[in-house]
Scaffold this active site. Structure first.
Site, PDB file in Angstrom:
ATOM      1  N   ALA A   1       0.639 -14.471  -8.542  1.00 35.75           N
ATOM      2  CA  ALA A   1       0.683 -15.036  -7.191  1.00 35.75           C
ATOM      3  C   ALA A   1       2.110 -15.408  -6.831  1.00 35.75           C
ATOM      4  CB  ALA A   1      -0.235 -16.258  -7.091  1.00 35.75           C
TER       5      ALA A   1
ATOM      6  N   PRO B   1       2.159 -17.127   2.902  1.00 35.32           N
ATOM      7  CA  PRO B   1       2.102 -16.798   4.328  1.00 35.32           C
ATOM      8  C   PRO B   1       3.478 -16.691   4.979  1.00 35.32           C
ATOM      9  CG  PRO B   1       0.391 -18.383   3.793  1.00 35.32           C
ATOM     10  CD  PRO B   1       1.224 -18.222   2.550  1.00 35.32           C
TER      11      PRO B   1
ATOM     12  N   ALA C   1      17.084 -20.275  -5.765  1.00 41.47           N
ATOM     13  CA  ALA C   1      16.439 -19.446  -6.779  1.00 41.47           C
ATOM     14  C   ALA C   1      16.364 -20.159  -8.125  1.00 41.47           C
ATOM     15  CB  ALA C   1      17.205 -18.133  -6.932  1.00 41.47           C
TER      16      ALA C   1
ATOM     17  N   GLU D   1       6.517  -3.324 -13.045  1.00 44.68           N
ATOM     18  CA  GLU D   1       5.587  -3.307 -11.916  1.00 44.68           C
ATOM     19  C   GLU D   1       5.870  -2.119 -11.007  1.00 44.68           C
ATOM     20  OE1 GLU D   1       4.502  -5.951  -7.903  1.00 44.68           O
ATOM     21  OE2 GLU D   1       5.687  -6.847  -9.533  1.00 44.68           O
TER      22      GLU D   1
ATOM     23  N   ARG E   1     -13.101  26.656   2.657  1.00 43.02           N
ATOM     24  CA  ARG E   1     -13.297  26.475   4.098  1.00 43.02           C
ATOM     25  C   ARG E   1     -12.708  27.673   4.852  1.00 43.02           C
ATOM     26  NH1 ARG E   1     -16.213  24.003   8.174  1.00 43.02           N
ATOM     27  NH2 ARG E   1     -14.874  23.665  10.003  1.00 43.02           N
TER      28      ARG E   1
ATOM     29  N   LEU F   1      -4.671  19.313   6.505  1.00 41.62           N
ATOM     30  CA  LEU F   1      -5.254  20.600   6.153  1.00 41.62           C
ATOM     31  C   LEU F   1      -6.784  20.560   6.138  1.00 41.62           C
ATOM     32  CD1 LEU F   1      -2.798  21.828   3.381  1.00 41.62           C
ATOM     33  CD2 LEU F   1      -2.975  22.638   5.740  1.00 41.62           C
TER      34      LEU F   1
ATOM     35  N   GLY G   1      -8.324  19.162   8.552  1.00 43.53           N
ATOM     36  CA  GLY G   1      -8.699  19.144   9.962  1.00 43.53           C
ATOM     37  C   GLY G   1      -9.535  17.916  10.286  1.00 43.53           C
TER      38      GLY G   1
ATOM     39  N   THR H   1       8.778  -3.693  -0.254  1.00 43.79           N
ATOM     40  CA  THR H   1       8.693  -2.665   0.780  1.00 43.79           C
ATOM     41  C   THR H   1       9.754  -1.592   0.582  1.00 43.79           C
ATOM     42  OG1 THR H   1      10.230  -3.788   2.274  1.00 43.79           O
ATOM     43  CG2 THR H   1       7.888  -4.402   2.439  1.00 43.79           C
TER      44      THR H   1
END
Length: 392
Positions: free
Chosen positions: A134, A138, A189, A253, A279, A348, A350, A376
């Site tokens: 954790a 927020p 930090a 990680e 297909r 591909l 569709g 990110t």
């Protein structure tokens, strides 16, 4: 000396043993996950009973030493579990397992006291205890220095923890939480400290199981800490060095996410090849059209190129040479690849690709978060750039 520098080198695994293990993982997932994944997706979590089955099969935290309940396998074996979960389209499960086996367990193994390791690691290897980490709050995501959750002295030799966390994978199932806190809010930090929090402690509360656009069976929760009293023995690592510990553990990680991304991309391509060869459109198999053939060729080539980079990073990690910038590179490049491949594969298919009854739709939506959690893509670029030219 860094925490990583003190660890023993991991010998390269025998290729034949790796492939035998891979076959066992595939059979286990085919027998135990494939028939149940749709129900788990609707339920919003993987049932706790499944973790016991994983433990019995020796597939949880597989590179833990035998003295702590693991099978003593090499790091590559743990990565095969993640790779195959991703390849078979179980990316939510891979997220659960990454957090449990390749984040929470290594934190305890590398930073924990002998008492902490003996208490938690055998339970994590057997499935009797599920781990979570954790960090995100927020108001603090990628910028971990901005966390507000506090752990302040209680006057009796322990700490009182107050605050909240969000987007926590395994949050609903977790028994033990590696928690990032501020023990000195004024020290930046250097005021960050990690704790091992037992989820049965008074004052700890789980919020709702958050609804997501993908990875539905990966339970993702809000966690709340209201005067949760922990002893000093709950500190994980060194007081005030939590941020450094986080930096030390991030490469594993991010490498785990990269391994999963390539496996997931490979699985999506396999599903697509099966589809386009059967297909038909305009009286011919879709695979006979040049556009389809070129797209498949491009995606296959990209996957193999990234596979080589991932394998290089796996060896670097085993030799304690995988640094933060390189881990950021492999996480950035492979998750962006995953986005391109899952999007191209769905195209591909569709219109059928947009239907939830076709597994490619789950490959597509499950992949989206990979460019966000674990740092990110934008943060990865910043980490890489700083290693090249420093801060601006």
């Amino acid at each position: 000396m860094s925490n990583a520098a003190a660890r023993p080198l991991i010998p390269a695994a025998d290729p034949a043993e790796l492939e035998l293990f891979r076959d066992n993982v595939r059979r286990f997932f085919a027998d135990e996950v494939e028939p149940n994944i749709e129900k788990w997706e609707k339920d919003g979590r993987v049932p706790r009973e499944f973790y016991y089955k994983m433990g019995e099969a020796g597939l949880l935290a597989v590179d833990l030493p035998e003295e702590y309940g693991g099978i003593g396998a090499g790091f590559e074996f743990s990565m095969i579990v993640l790779e195959e979960a991703g390849r078979m389209g179980f990316l939510a499960l891979s997220s659960n397992l990454t957090v449990h086996s390749d984040i929470a367990a290594p934190y305890i193994l590398h930073l924990g006291t002998e008492e902490q390791k003996q208490h938690w690691l055998p339970k994590m290897a057997s499935g009797a205890a599920i781990g979570a980490i954790a960090m995100t709050e927020p108001g603090a995501g990628s910028d971990l220095q901005g966390i507000k959750t506090s752990a302040l002295p209680d006057g009796e030799g322990g700490y009182l923890i107050n605050g909240s966390k969000t987007f926590i994978t395994n949050g609903q199932n977790a028994d033990v939480i590696v928690l990032a806190t501020k023990t000195d809010p004024r020290a930046g930090a250097k005021g960050t400290t990690l704790f091992l929090v037992d989820a049965t402690l008074p004052g700890f509360k789980r919020g709702r199981n958050l609804e997501k656009i993908g990875q539905h069976s990966a339970d993702t929760s809000e966690l709340f800490f209201d005067n949760v009293r922990v002893p000093a023995s709950a500190v994980l690592g060194r007081v005030g060095n939590g941020f450094g510990h986080l930096v030390d553990e991030l490469p594993r990680e991010r490498l785990g996410l990269a391994v999963t991304a390539v496996g997931h991309s490979r699985g999506a391509l396999e599903k697509t090849i099966d589809y386009v060869t059967t297909r038909k459109a305009f009286g011919a198999a879709i695979a006979s059209f040049q556009n389809t053939r070129f797209k498949l060729a491009e995606m296959k080539t990209e996957i193999e190129v990234h596979q080589a980079f991932v394998e290089k990073c796996i060896r670097l990690y085993a030799e304690h040479k995988l640094d933060v910038p390189t881990a950021a590179m492999v996480k950035l490049s492979t998750t962006e690849l995953e986005a391109r491949v899952t999007d191209g594969c769905l195209q591909l298919f569709g219109g059928y690709g947009y239907m939830v009854e076709y597994p490619i739709s789950r490959y597509y939506v499950d992949a989206r978060i990979q460019r966000i959690y674990g740092g990110t893509s934008e943060i990865m670029k910043e980490v890489i750039a700083r290693s090249l030219v420093g801060r601006s």
